[in-house]
Design a protein around this motif. Structure first.
Motif, PDB file in Angstrom:
ATOM      1  N   PRO A 267       7.221  -2.156 -10.112  1.00 27.76           N
ATOM      2  CA  PRO A 267       8.298  -1.207 -10.425  1.00 27.76           C
ATOM      3  C   PRO A 267       7.816   0.224 -10.223  1.00 27.76           C
ATOM      4  CG  PRO A 267       7.402  -2.158 -12.434  1.00 27.76           C
ATOM      5  CD  PRO A 267       6.740  -2.864 -11.283  1.00 27.76           C
ATOM      6  N   VAL A 268       8.721   1.088  -9.831  1.00 27.51           N
ATOM      7  CA  VAL A 268       8.423   2.503  -9.663  1.00 27.51           C
ATOM      8  C   VAL A 268       9.048   3.237 -10.851  1.00 27.51           C
ATOM      9  CG1 VAL A 268       8.763   4.535  -8.220  1.00 27.51           C
ATOM     10  CG2 VAL A 268       8.382   2.303  -7.153  1.00 27.51           C
ATOM     11  N   PHE A 269       8.218   3.956 -11.586  1.00 27.53           N
ATOM     12  CA  PHE A 269       8.705   4.679 -12.752  1.00 27.53           C
ATOM     13  C   PHE A 269       8.954   6.135 -12.395  1.00 27.53           C
ATOM     14  CE2 PHE A 269       6.394   1.102 -14.590  1.00 27.53           C
ATOM     15  CZ  PHE A 269       7.377   0.592 -15.429  1.00 27.53           C
ATOM     16  N   PHE A 270      10.110   6.633 -12.842  1.00 25.51           N
ATOM     17  CA  PHE A 270      10.527   8.016 -12.617  1.00 25.51           C
ATOM     18  C   PHE A 270      10.913   8.587 -13.974  1.00 25.51           C
ATOM     19  CE2 PHE A 270      13.498  11.394 -11.804  1.00 25.51           C
ATOM     20  CZ  PHE A 270      13.019  12.011 -10.667  1.00 25.51           C
ATOM     21  N   ASP A 271      10.230   9.637 -14.405  1.00 27.15           N
ATOM     22  CA  ASP A 271      10.527  10.263 -15.696  1.00 27.15           C
ATOM     23  C   ASP A 271      11.535  11.385 -15.465  1.00 27.15           C
ATOM     24  OD1 ASP A 271      10.522  11.627 -18.168  1.00 27.15           O
ATOM     25  OD2 ASP A 271       8.449  11.041 -18.529  1.00 27.15           O
ATOM     26  N   ALA A 272      12.623  11.363 -16.199  1.00 26.91           N
ATOM     27  CA  ALA A 272      13.680  12.343 -15.993  1.00 26.91           C
ATOM     28  C   ALA A 272      13.717  13.415 -17.083  1.00 26.91           C
ATOM     29  CB  ALA A 272      15.036  11.641 -15.922  1.00 26.91           C
ATOM     30  N   ASN A 273      12.654  13.536 -17.883  1.00 28.94           N
ATOM     31  CA  ASN A 273      12.703  14.499 -18.983  1.00 28.94           C
ATOM     32  C   ASN A 273      11.312  15.042 -19.296  1.00 28.94           C
ATOM     33  OD1 ASN A 273      13.803  16.046 -21.044  1.00 28.94           O
ATOM     34  ND2 ASN A 273      13.668  14.403 -22.544  1.00 28.94           N
ATOM     35  N   CYS A 274      10.731  15.793 -18.370  1.00 28.95           N
ATOM     36  CA  CYS A 274       9.404  16.385 -18.580  1.00 28.95           C
ATOM     37  C   CYS A 274       9.523  17.897 -18.684  1.00 28.95           C
ATOM     38  CB  CYS A 274       8.472  16.042 -17.424  1.00 28.95           C
ATOM     39  SG  CYS A 274       8.022  14.307 -17.362  1.00 28.95           S
ATOM     40  N   ARG A 275       8.539  18.482 -19.345  1.00 23.34           N
ATOM     41  CA  ARG A 275       8.470  19.945 -19.486  1.00 23.34           C
ATOM     42  C   ARG A 275       7.055  20.404 -19.171  1.00 23.34           C
ATOM     43  NH1 ARG A 275      12.104  21.571 -24.681  1.00 23.34           N
ATOM     44  NH2 ARG A 275      13.676  19.974 -24.391  1.00 23.34           N
ATOM     45  N   VAL A 276       6.965  21.574 -18.582  1.00 20.55           N
ATOM     46  CA  VAL A 276       5.676  22.216 -18.332  1.00 20.55           C
ATOM     47  C   VAL A 276       5.778  23.676 -18.721  1.00 20.55           C
ATOM     48  CG1 VAL A 276       4.926  20.679 -16.468  1.00 20.55           C
ATOM     49  CG2 VAL A 276       6.241  22.722 -15.913  1.00 20.55           C
ATOM     50  N   GLY A 277       4.647  24.286 -18.988  1.00 23.58           N
ATOM     51  CA  GLY A 277       4.629  25.702 -19.331  1.00 23.58           C
ATOM     52  C   GLY A 277       4.719  25.915 -20.829  1.00 23.58           C
ATOM     53  N   ASP A 278       4.119  26.980 -21.282  1.00 19.51           N
ATOM     54  CA  ASP A 278       4.094  27.260 -22.708  1.00 19.51           C
ATOM     55  C   ASP A 278       5.476  27.596 -23.246  1.00 19.51           C
ATOM     56  OD1 ASP A 278       1.409  26.810 -22.812  1.00 19.51           O
ATOM     57  OD2 ASP A 278       0.860  28.912 -22.565  1.00 19.51           O
ATOM     58  N   THR A 279       5.700  27.195 -24.478  1.00 17.22           N
ATOM     59  CA  THR A 279       6.943  27.520 -25.171  1.00 17.22           C
ATOM     60  C   THR A 279       6.657  28.620 -26.184  1.00 17.22           C
ATOM     61  OG1 THR A 279       6.666  25.992 -27.014  1.00 17.22           O
ATOM     62  CG2 THR A 279       7.628  25.095 -24.998  1.00 17.22           C
ATOM     63  N   THR A 280       7.683  29.095 -26.823  1.00 16.70           N
ATOM     64  CA  THR A 280       7.523  30.091 -27.873  1.00 16.70           C
ATOM     65  C   THR A 280       6.799  29.484 -29.070  1.00 16.70           C
ATOM     66  OG1 THR A 280       9.553  31.151 -27.153  1.00 16.70           O
ATOM     67  CG2 THR A 280       8.775  31.725 -29.339  1.00 16.70           C
ATOM     68  N   ASN A 281       7.052  28.213 -29.351  1.00 18.05           N
ATOM     69  CA  ASN A 281       6.523  27.580 -30.554  1.00 18.05           C
ATOM     70  C   ASN A 281       5.273  26.738 -30.339  1.00 18.05           C
ATOM     71  OD1 ASN A 281       8.703  28.604 -32.071  1.00 18.05           O
ATOM     72  ND2 ASN A 281       9.992  26.965 -31.296  1.00 18.05           N
ATOM     73  N   ALA A 282       5.072  26.198 -29.169  1.00 16.00           N
ATOM     74  CA  ALA A 282       3.935  25.305 -28.935  1.00 16.00           C
ATOM     75  C   ALA A 282       3.669  25.202 -27.434  1.00 16.00           C
ATOM     76  CB  ALA A 282       4.234  23.918 -29.490  1.00 16.00           C
ATOM     77  N   PRO A 283       2.435  24.887 -27.069  1.00 16.47           N
ATOM     78  CA  PRO A 283       2.143  24.731 -25.637  1.00 16.47           C
ATOM     79  C   PRO A 283       2.661  23.397 -25.099  1.00 16.47           C
ATOM     80  CG  PRO A 283       0.178  24.339 -26.936  1.00 16.47           C
ATOM     81  CD  PRO A 283       1.252  24.753 -27.903  1.00 16.47           C
ATOM     82  N   CYS A 284       3.146  23.434 -23.883  1.00 18.48           N
ATOM     83  CA  CYS A 284       3.464  22.219 -23.130  1.00 18.48           C
ATOM     84  C   CYS A 284       2.364  22.084 -22.082  1.00 18.48           C
ATOM     85  CB  CYS A 284       4.817  22.341 -22.433  1.00 18.48           C
ATOM     86  SG  CYS A 284       6.243  22.174 -23.519  1.00 18.48           S
ATOM     87  N   PRO A 285       2.208  20.913 -21.520  1.00 18.18           N
ATOM     88  CA  PRO A 285       1.158  20.779 -20.505  1.00 18.18           C
ATOM     89  C   PRO A 285       1.483  21.610 -19.265  1.00 18.18           C
ATOM     90  CG  PRO A 285       2.535  18.823 -20.556  1.00 18.18           C
ATOM     91  CD  PRO A 285       2.963  19.684 -21.708  1.00 18.18           C
ATOM     92  N   GLY A 286       0.449  21.941 -18.537  1.00 20.03           N
ATOM     93  CA  GLY A 286       0.648  22.560 -17.237  1.00 20.03           C
ATOM     94  C   GLY A 286       0.949  21.479 -16.214  1.00 20.03           C
TER      95      GLY A 286
END
Length: 115
Positions: free
Chosen positions: A4-23
């Motif tokens: 199966p090929v997995f595709f994630d449709a809800n990722c975030r990158v870059g820092d937020t005001t409240n917490a870091p997200c991954p680069g």
């Protein structure tokens, strides 16, 4: 039988005001770890930041750090009367140039009701 090929449709990158997200590099590493082939990704600060800034920052991050082109960007969109985004033809052309494949509205965060 094929894998199966997995595709994630809800990722975030870059820092937020409240917490870091991954680069981008960290996100791609996590995707490899869990067997995710590709993903839709938005800037982590889209809710609290301005759509024009986070859109530009996401495009820059994807172009500089995702050479494999496994990530497709998601930009924030605002009502036309705000005047913060370029005219539609220019906006959609810029989406295509920057590997942006989806749009999101943030009516509560941006305090603008879509009409």
């Amino acid at each position: 039988m094929t894998e199966p090929v997995f595709f994630d449709a809800n990722c975030r990158v870059g820092d937020t005001t409240n917490a870091p997200c991954p680069g981008v590099t960290a996100l791609l590493g996590e995707m490899d770890r869990y067997g995710v082939a590709a993903a839709l990704v938005r800037h982590g600060n889209l809710d609290d930041g301005s759509a024009p800034f986070t859109n530009a920052e996401l495009a820059r991050m994807l172009m500089e750090q995702d050479r494999s082109e496994r990530l497709t960007g998601v930009w924030g969109i605002l009502p036309e009367q705000c005047g913060e985004l370029p005219p539609p033809d220019e906006f959609f052309s810029s989406m295509a140039d920057n590997r942006i494949g989806a749009l999101t509205l943030q009516p509560f965060a941006h305090r603008r009701v879509p009409c």
